[in-house]
Design a protein around this motif. Sequence first.
Motif, PDB file in Angstrom:
ATOM      1  N   ALA A 197       1.004  -1.381  -0.089  1.00 36.16           N
ATOM      2  CA  ALA A 197       0.032  -0.007  -0.030  1.00 36.16           C
ATOM      3  C   ALA A 197       0.843   0.902  -0.067  1.00 36.16           C
ATOM      4  N   MET A 198       2.175   1.745   0.410  1.00 40.58           N
ATOM      5  CA  MET A 198       2.910   2.335   0.825  1.00 40.58           C
ATOM      6  C   MET A 198       3.811   2.822  -0.315  1.00 40.58           C
ATOM      7  N   ILE A 199       3.673   1.836  -1.146  1.00 38.12           N
ATOM      8  CA  ILE A 199       5.479   2.275  -2.108  1.00 38.12           C
ATOM      9  C   ILE A 199       4.489   2.825  -3.580  1.00 38.12           C
ATOM     10  N   PRO A 200       3.239   1.872  -4.499  1.00 37.64           N
ATOM     11  CA  PRO A 200       2.674   2.899  -4.737  1.00 37.64           C
ATOM     12  C   PRO A 200       2.366   4.591  -4.408  1.00 37.64           C
ATOM     13  N   VAL A 201       1.743   4.427  -3.708  1.00 37.12           N
ATOM     14  CA  VAL A 201       1.861   5.982  -3.090  1.00 37.12           C
ATOM     15  C   VAL A 201       2.536   6.634  -2.828  1.00 37.12           C
ATOM     16  N   ASN A 202       3.761   6.539  -2.214  1.00 40.92           N
ATOM     17  CA  ASN A 202       4.661   7.286  -2.452  1.00 40.92           C
ATOM     18  C   ASN A 202       5.835   7.481  -3.439  1.00 40.92           C
ATOM     19  N   ILE A 203       5.473   6.872  -4.569  1.00 38.38           N
ATOM     20  CA  ILE A 203       6.345   6.810  -6.147  1.00 38.38           C
ATOM     21  C   ILE A 203       4.977   8.316  -6.927  1.00 38.38           C
ATOM     22  N   VAL A 204       3.722   8.487  -6.527  1.00 38.84           N
ATOM     23  CA  VAL A 204       2.877   8.821  -6.975  1.00 38.84           C
ATOM     24  C   VAL A 204       3.356  10.154  -6.370  1.00 38.84           C
ATOM     25  N   GLY A 205       3.138  10.236  -5.453  1.00 36.75           N
ATOM     26  CA  GLY A 205       4.040  11.851  -4.802  1.00 36.75           C
ATOM     27  C   GLY A 205       4.752  12.471  -4.795  1.00 36.75           C
ATOM     28  N   LEU A 206       6.224  11.403  -5.195  1.00 38.37           N
ATOM     29  CA  LEU A 206       7.269  12.233  -5.416  1.00 38.37           C
ATOM     30  C   LEU A 206       7.305  12.467  -7.119  1.00 38.37           C
ATOM     31  N   ILE A 207       6.815  12.075  -7.662  1.00 38.72           N
ATOM     32  CA  ILE A 207       6.777  12.338  -9.911  1.00 38.72           C
ATOM     33  C   ILE A 207       6.117  13.798  -9.055  1.00 38.72           C
ATOM     34  N   LEU A 208       4.513  13.813  -8.456  1.00 38.29           N
ATOM     35  CA  LEU A 208       3.749  14.309  -8.591  1.00 38.29           C
ATOM     36  C   LEU A 208       4.815  16.134  -8.183  1.00 38.29           C
ATOM     37  N   ASN A 209       5.866  15.852  -6.536  1.00 42.13           N
ATOM     38  CA  ASN A 209       6.315  17.323  -6.178  1.00 42.13           C
ATOM     39  C   ASN A 209       7.102  17.900  -6.491  1.00 42.13           C
ATOM     40  N   ILE A 210       7.670  16.502  -7.784  1.00 46.88           N
ATOM     41  CA  ILE A 210       9.057  17.186  -8.610  1.00 46.88           C
ATOM     42  C   ILE A 210       8.376  17.898  -9.634  1.00 46.88           C
ATOM     43  N   VAL A 211       7.176  17.377  -9.990  1.00 46.83           N
ATOM     44  CA  VAL A 211       6.916  18.841 -11.121  1.00 46.83           C
ATOM     45  C   VAL A 211       6.338  19.854 -10.271  1.00 46.83           C
ATOM     46  N   TYR A 212       5.416  20.165  -9.314  1.00 49.58           N
ATOM     47  CA  TYR A 212       5.156  21.234  -8.279  1.00 49.58           C
ATOM     48  C   TYR A 212       6.272  21.529  -8.586  1.00 49.58           C
ATOM     49  N   LEU A 213       7.181  20.864  -8.123  1.00 45.82           N
ATOM     50  CA  LEU A 213       8.423  21.950  -8.208  1.00 45.82           C
ATOM     51  C   LEU A 213       9.293  22.075  -9.070  1.00 45.82           C
ATOM     52  N   SER A 214       9.041  21.853 -10.215  1.00 46.57           N
ATOM     53  CA  SER A 214       9.179  22.332 -11.912  1.00 46.57           C
ATOM     54  C   SER A 214       8.669  23.775 -12.145  1.00 46.57           C
ATOM     55  N   VAL A 215       7.488  23.873 -11.871  1.00 47.11           N
ATOM     56  CA  VAL A 215       6.407  24.901 -12.297  1.00 47.11           C
ATOM     57  C   VAL A 215       7.950  26.010 -11.743  1.00 47.11           C
ATOM     58  N   PHE A 216       7.418  25.541  -9.838  1.00 46.94           N
ATOM     59  CA  PHE A 216       7.656  26.808  -8.932  1.00 46.94           C
ATOM     60  C   PHE A 216       9.047  26.974  -9.544  1.00 46.94           C
ATOM     61  N   TYR A 217      10.399  26.225 -10.381  1.00 50.73           N
ATOM     62  CA  TYR A 217      11.257  26.369 -10.625  1.00 50.73           C
ATOM     63  C   TYR A 217      11.610  27.625 -11.564  1.00 50.73           C
ATOM     64  N   THR A 218      10.427  27.165 -12.689  1.00 46.72           N
ATOM     65  CA  THR A 218      10.270  27.938 -14.092  1.00 46.72           C
ATOM     66  C   THR A 218      10.105  29.222 -14.046  1.00 46.72           C
ATOM     67  N   TYR A 219       8.997  29.801 -13.016  1.00 45.38           N
ATOM     68  CA  TYR A 219       8.332  31.043 -12.950  1.00 45.38           C
ATOM     69  C   TYR A 219       9.521  31.781 -11.658  1.00 45.38           C
ATOM     70  N   THR A 220      10.270  31.181 -10.329  1.00 45.43           N
ATOM     71  CA  THR A 220      10.864  32.468  -9.968  1.00 45.43           C
ATOM     72  C   THR A 220      11.901  32.352  -9.570  1.00 45.43           C
ATOM     73  N   LYS A 221      12.221  33.489  -9.066  1.00 44.70           N
ATOM     74  CA  LYS A 221      13.323  34.796  -9.616  1.00 44.70           C
ATOM     75  C   LYS A 221      14.559  34.472  -8.427  1.00 44.70           C
ATOM     76  N   ASP A 222      14.191  33.620  -7.964  1.00 47.93           N
ATOM     77  CA  ASP A 222      15.354  33.387  -6.606  1.00 47.93           C
ATOM     78  C   ASP A 222      15.524  31.665  -7.385  1.00 47.93           C
ATOM     79  N   LYS A 223      16.284  31.308  -8.485  1.00 49.87           N
ATOM     80  CA  LYS A 223      16.111  30.002  -8.569  1.00 49.87           C
ATOM     81  C   LYS A 223      17.956  29.080  -8.207  1.00 49.87           C
ATOM     82  N   PHE A 224      18.583  30.044  -8.169  1.00 44.96           N
ATOM     83  CA  PHE A 224      19.481  29.258  -7.190  1.00 44.96           C
ATOM     84  C   PHE A 224      19.172  28.990  -5.646  1.00 44.96           C
ATOM     85  N   ASP A 225      18.097  29.635  -4.776  1.00 43.64           N
ATOM     86  CA  ASP A 225      17.745  29.447  -3.456  1.00 43.64           C
ATOM     87  C   ASP A 225      17.370  27.625  -3.613  1.00 43.64           C
ATOM     88  N   VAL A 226      16.021  27.969  -4.389  1.00 43.62           N
ATOM     89  CA  VAL A 226      15.294  26.377  -4.975  1.00 43.62           C
ATOM     90  C   VAL A 226      16.379  25.544  -4.451  1.00 43.62           C
TER      91      VAL A 226
END
Length: 214
Positions: free
Chosen positions: A67-96
């Motif tokens: 039960a835990m393994i597939p859930v956290n694989i999905v969570g990892l992928i989605l958080n990478i996507v969210y951070l990628s969106v943030f990184y694309t538009y932020t001015k503080d790329k180095f801090d990220v």
Amino acid sequence: MGLEDYKNIVGAAAGIATIAQFFSPLIICRNIIQQKDTRNVDPTPFIGGIGISLLMLQHGLILNDPAMIPVNIVGLILNIVYLSVFYTYTKDKFDVFRSLGKVIAGVAVLITYAQLESEERIEFNFGVIVTILLLTLIGAPLFNLKEILRSQDTSSLPFPMISCGTVVTFLWLLYGIIIKNIFIQIQNVVGCTLCSVQLALCLMYPGKPRRKVE
């Protein structure tokens, strides 16, 4: 019929609820894309989400829990996507990049430890580590508790994530009881309590309308 007979049903429900909760940051990402700016948005939940997902995935592998393994694989992928969106538009790329580097380095150390520790001790020791880090992440919004009580305004608390978190932690608590795993029980009884406190605050002190991104 005992609770053990409902193990697969509760595990599946907890997994589905967790995956649904993972999609709540989509609102934040939508606003970032519309404004083409990350003003008033903190990347910490995305960076922390990547780290916690990796550690919880390792924990699931240690427990060999389906039960835990597939859930956290999905969570990892989605958080990478969210951070990628943030990184694309932020001015503080180095801090990220610097913050992400610190988290990945810490996760790498803990996962390396998990590979080197004996089988007799790793389940307990890694469970303690993950529990502490997970509860810190869940309780982070309460660091502003004094200000929330003073202003009687919960605008800083993400209500959709908190309400989903209450349901998710309750389901994982029930699952932990069924499989008799003390760490899953501790993680989620405290997590459910923290989410319930935050939810109660949101109901007592509704957030004031905001001009910018939630």
